[in-house]
Design a protein around this motif. Structure first.
Motif, PDB file in Angstrom:
ATOM      1  N   GLY A 382       0.711  -1.024  -0.145  1.00 23.91           N
ATOM      2  CA  GLY A 382       0.134  -0.061  -0.746  1.00 23.91           C
ATOM      3  C   GLY A 382       1.076   0.853  -0.071  1.00 23.91           C
ATOM      4  O   GLY A 382       1.913   1.106  -0.121  1.00 23.91           O
ATOM      5  N   ASP A 383       0.097   2.102   0.240  1.00 21.98           N
ATOM      6  CA  ASP A 383       0.730   3.763   0.351  1.00 21.98           C
ATOM      7  C   ASP A 383       2.307   3.516   1.666  1.00 21.98           C
ATOM      8  O   ASP A 383       2.894   4.636   1.185  1.00 21.98           O
ATOM      9  N   GLU A 384       1.605   3.679   2.311  1.00 22.68           N
ATOM     10  CA  GLU A 384       2.580   3.363   3.573  1.00 22.68           C
ATOM     11  C   GLU A 384       3.044   2.214   4.399  1.00 22.68           C
ATOM     12  O   GLU A 384       2.430   0.976   4.649  1.00 22.68           O
ATOM     13  N   PRO A 385       4.098   2.034   4.073  1.00 24.18           N
ATOM     14  CA  PRO A 385       5.230   0.691   4.692  1.00 24.18           C
ATOM     15  C   PRO A 385       4.415  -0.017   6.045  1.00 24.18           C
ATOM     16  O   PRO A 385       4.319  -1.065   6.397  1.00 24.18           O
ATOM     17  N   LEU A 386       4.519   1.342   6.950  1.00 27.74           N
ATOM     18  CA  LEU A 386       3.762   1.002   8.117  1.00 27.74           C
ATOM     19  C   LEU A 386       2.075   0.292   8.232  1.00 27.74           C
ATOM     20  O   LEU A 386       2.536  -0.904   9.360  1.00 27.74           O
ATOM     21  N   ASP A 387       1.739   0.060   6.992  1.00 33.85           N
ATOM     22  CA  ASP A 387       0.399  -0.921   7.317  1.00 33.85           C
ATOM     23  C   ASP A 387      -0.016  -1.718   6.791  1.00 33.85           C
ATOM     24  O   ASP A 387      -0.778  -2.810   7.251  1.00 33.85           O
ATOM     25  N   GLN A 404      13.660   9.992  11.469  1.00 26.14           N
ATOM     26  CA  GLN A 404      14.161  10.617  11.854  1.00 26.14           C
ATOM     27  C   GLN A 404      15.528  11.005  12.576  1.00 26.14           C
ATOM     28  O   GLN A 404      16.376  11.273  12.032  1.00 26.14           O
ATOM     29  N   SER A 405      15.834   9.915  13.828  1.00 20.77           N
ATOM     30  CA  SER A 405      16.746   9.736  14.847  1.00 20.77           C
ATOM     31  C   SER A 405      18.065   8.985  13.847  1.00 20.77           C
ATOM     32  O   SER A 405      19.099   9.672  14.127  1.00 20.77           O
ATOM     33  N   VAL A 406      17.946   8.369  12.350  1.00 20.88           N
ATOM     34  CA  VAL A 406      19.200   7.699  12.110  1.00 20.88           C
ATOM     35  C   VAL A 406      18.742   8.616  10.978  1.00 20.88           C
ATOM     36  O   VAL A 406      19.794   7.919   9.668  1.00 20.88           O
ATOM     37  N   ALA A 407      18.571   9.375  10.557  1.00 20.15           N
ATOM     38  CA  ALA A 407      18.281  10.156   9.400  1.00 20.15           C
ATOM     39  C   ALA A 407      17.564   9.015   7.876  1.00 20.15           C
ATOM     40  O   ALA A 407      18.582   9.087   7.180  1.00 20.15           O
ATOM     41  N   LYS A 408      16.888   8.553   8.094  1.00 19.92           N
ATOM     42  CA  LYS A 408      16.761   7.577   7.191  1.00 19.92           C
ATOM     43  C   LYS A 408      15.024   7.536   7.040  1.00 19.92           C
ATOM     44  O   LYS A 408      14.638   7.564   8.053  1.00 19.92           O
ATOM     45  N   PRO A 409      14.379   6.793   5.820  1.00 21.69           N
ATOM     46  CA  PRO A 409      13.147   6.831   5.334  1.00 21.69           C
ATOM     47  C   PRO A 409      12.669   5.656   6.221  1.00 21.69           C
ATOM     48  O   PRO A 409      13.323   4.526   6.410  1.00 21.69           O
ATOM     49  N   VAL A 410      11.576   5.987   6.694  1.00 20.20           N
ATOM     50  CA  VAL A 410      10.717   4.792   6.993  1.00 20.20           C
ATOM     51  C   VAL A 410      10.675   3.741   6.523  1.00 20.20           C
ATOM     52  O   VAL A 410      11.365   2.264   7.174  1.00 20.20           O
ATOM     53  N   ALA A 411      10.726   3.312   5.624  1.00 23.72           N
ATOM     54  CA  ALA A 411      11.318   2.177   4.387  1.00 23.72           C
ATOM     55  C   ALA A 411      12.254   1.874   4.521  1.00 23.72           C
ATOM     56  O   ALA A 411      12.230   0.623   4.669  1.00 23.72           O
TER      57      ALA A 411
END
Length: 612
Positions: A382-387, A404-411
């Motif tokens: 889907g649109d949101e990887p966390l889903d 944000q703390s590791v400077a990476k996208p959520v995916a």
């Protein structure tokens, strides 16, 4: 005091009713039975009560040794002592002692027998429900074969073998009926038809129901794969338990209104190989048949427990929002049948869900229902990887803070074990999301959408062993555990009759609860101990190194089981437990001191102590 004394020392005795020995042969182990009431395991207690209900047994509760005529037993003595009655040379003493005896025999013992028998039944009922619930949990969480195109065979002789092909999502693609067995023997026609279906739909799994003609159909499938090696399919024997119930259910009629009832059973067999949980939730849990004496316990208590187990399993595994059926969605926390149907209707009209927020567009699905259900619903691709994970939408800000703390996208953070394990969970906790919640989130991100179910394995039945007469003591076989009871485990070894591994034969170590060692659906190796063709009983052992001369390998230290061997091959789980009753414990040489009040009681007690 008498109630407690009788519970600690009482013995339940059962006798067969004269003239009904043949009709009640399945209760023959209880025709001359005695066992201390507090030592009777649940399965024997329920067998006794069923035998009495069906009028094959009489049951009574008494003491290990009855007093000689004219003498008072321990219970009568306690009554007499309580009221200061004793032979003191008075004119009415004999009459008073007779009253004490009469009080026990006619009033108190009858009341206490009813009371303690009810207590025994309630304990046995609670244990039976616990066993059923545990077995159901294990069956629902059995390893799925995976979403692969599957051809299902529902075996039969006269009416033919039903064939159904489902795709990787469980959608019905094709159906047929073949007659490879007696009486029609259209073998070549059947094998060519099934081969054509496998080739047409690129079948990867062949599911074979384990009912009538299952071994013959298993041989048919083996011949098919040998003749057509290019098929590259795997054949698997699948339990048919509950398939007929699903076939005739209202949901099956709605799902397949134009499909014959017998074909629906084959569809169910194929789907439950792909994903047991998704298919078994369509069946009333009581119809799956993995309990002991489920027809003898409270239906309301059993239903409540089983419904809770099903919901817990569904929520633990998670549900794919874009493929789930109404029965599966109904079991998700926060959803009911109406909401489940509304979700399916929205999906049919709008297409696949792209994100969890679209759930808020569902009619009658309010904020509370969304809060309860969203974390258990998965959307893959889907649109949101966390889903696709079990992280609740409310916790998405925590994940974004982590990314944000590791400077990476959520995916990129999802599944990055090295990065996630180097983080300090406490640094992301706040007033709303505490440390335990953050730790859970990090574990889920490490293995997103992880399935708690084990890896899929299959059992291989031994060639040439298809009926009871083919079994010989000492044979080593592979089988599948079909049911676990308090007294042992039933194992399908491919002879249309489950064998019993008694609890004492499950391991070289002491086993208190058989579920510590085996679970329904587990593949095990067993050795045949004995075969009783007349009574259709097979005794098995998982202690493969034990000699066959009756001696047993030494066990590790620990208490030994008190129950006997209840060897019984495949009675359905609700049939009575089997086995020789253990003998009642002998009465203690010294009786417990009776409790009493008043000067006379105190004096009598002191005199008895001085005499000793």
């Amino acid at each position: 005091a008498l109630r407690n004394f009788l519970w600690e020392n009482g013995v339940v005795r059962a006798k067969g009713i004269e003239g009904k020995e043949e009709a009640g042969a399945k209760f023959s182990d209880y025709f001359d039975y005695a066992e201390p009431i507090r030592q009777i395991p649940s399965h024997r207690a329920l067998a006794l009560f069923r035998g009495r209900k069906e009028e094959f047994l009489t049951i009574s509760l008494g003491l290990p040794e009855e007093p000689p005529p004219g003498q008072m037993g321990p219970c009568e003595s306690r009554i007499a002592l309580r009221f200061g009655i004793a032979a003191q040379g008075r004119a009415a003493d004999t009459w008073l002692l007779d009253v004490a005896r009469w009080c026990w025999r006619v009033k108190v013992s009858v009341h206490l027998e009813l009371d303690l028998m009810n207590r025994l039944f309630e304990q046995a009922e609670e244990e039976a429900i616990r066993v059923f619930a545990g077995n159901l949990r294990d069956l629902l969480l059995a390893a799925p074969a995976g979403m692969r195109p599957t051809l299902a065979l529902d075996p039969g002789f006269r009416t033919g073998t039903k064939v159904a092909v489902v795709d990787a999502t469980g959608k019905l693609l094709d159906t047929a009926t073949i007659y490879p067995h007696e009486p029609q023997r259209r073998y070549e026609e059947a094998i060519n038809l099934v081969a054509a279906l496998c080739q047409k739909h690129n079948v990867q799994l062949i599911a074979i129901g384990n009912g009538t003609a299952s071994r013959e159909t298993d041989r048919f499938a083996a011949d098919l794969l040998a003749r057509f090696p290019a098929l590259k399919a795997t054949k698997v024997m699948v339990s048919e338990a509950g398939a007929s119930v699903y076939s005739a259910s209202a949901f099956a009629s709605q799902e397949f209104p134009s499909i014959d009832v017998s074909i629906r059973g084959a569809i169910s067999i194929g789907r439950r190989l792909q994903d047991p949980l998704a298919e078994l939730v369509k069946i009333d849990p009581k119809s799956i048949g993995v309990g002991q004496y489920q027809h003898d316990v409270s239906e309301s208590k059993l239903s409540r427990m089983l419904d809770a187990v099903v919901e817990d399993c569904v929520n633990g595994v998670g549900v794919d929002l874009n493929t789930a059926s109404v029965p599966l969605l109904t079991r998700v926390s926060g959803l009911n049948e109406t909401l489940a149907r509304n979700i399916i209707a929205w999906r049919d009209a709008q297409g696949a869900f792209r994100n969890r927020n679209q759930l808020k567009e569902i009619a009658r699905l309010g904020p509370k229902a969304f809060e309860q259900a969203a974390g258990f619903l998965r959307i893959r691709g889907g649109d949101e990887p966390l889903d696709a994970s079990s992280v609740h939408p409310e916790a998405y800000p925590v994940v974004r803070k982590i990314a944000q703390s590791v400077a990476k996208p959520v995916a990129e953070v999802i599944g990055d074990s090295a990065t996630l394990r180097g983080l300090n969970p406490a640094s992301f906790a706040d007033d709303r999301f505490g440390l335990p919640t953050v730790q859970d989130i990090l574990r889920e991100l490490d293995k997103p959408g992880r399935d708690p179910r084990p890896e899929f394995k299959t059992a291989t039945f031994k060639d040439g062993v298809e009926e009871l007469k083919d079994l010989q003591p000492g044979m080593l076989l592979e089988g599948v555990v079909t049911n676990v009871a308090a007294f042992g485990a039933f194992v399908d070894i491919g002879v249309h009759q489950d064998g019993l591994v008694h609890v004492s034969a499950l391991s070289t170590k002491f086993v208190k609860d058989p579920r510590e060692v085996v679970k329904p659906g587990q593949v095990v190796k067993v050795k045949v101990l004995e075969v009783d063709i007349k009574r259709k009983r097979v005794g098995l052992t998982m202690r493969l190194d034990d000699p066959m001369d009756g001696t047993a390998a030494p066990r590790s230290s620990g208490p030994r089981p008190s129950g006997p061997h209840e060897a019984s091959p495949r009675p359905q789980p609700q049939k009575p437990g089997q086995g020789r009753p253990q003998q009642p414990a002998r009465a203690p040489q010294s009786r417990p001191e009776p409790a009493g009040d008043g000067v006379f009681a105190a004096a009598l007690l002191k005199a008895r102590q001085n005499k000793r």
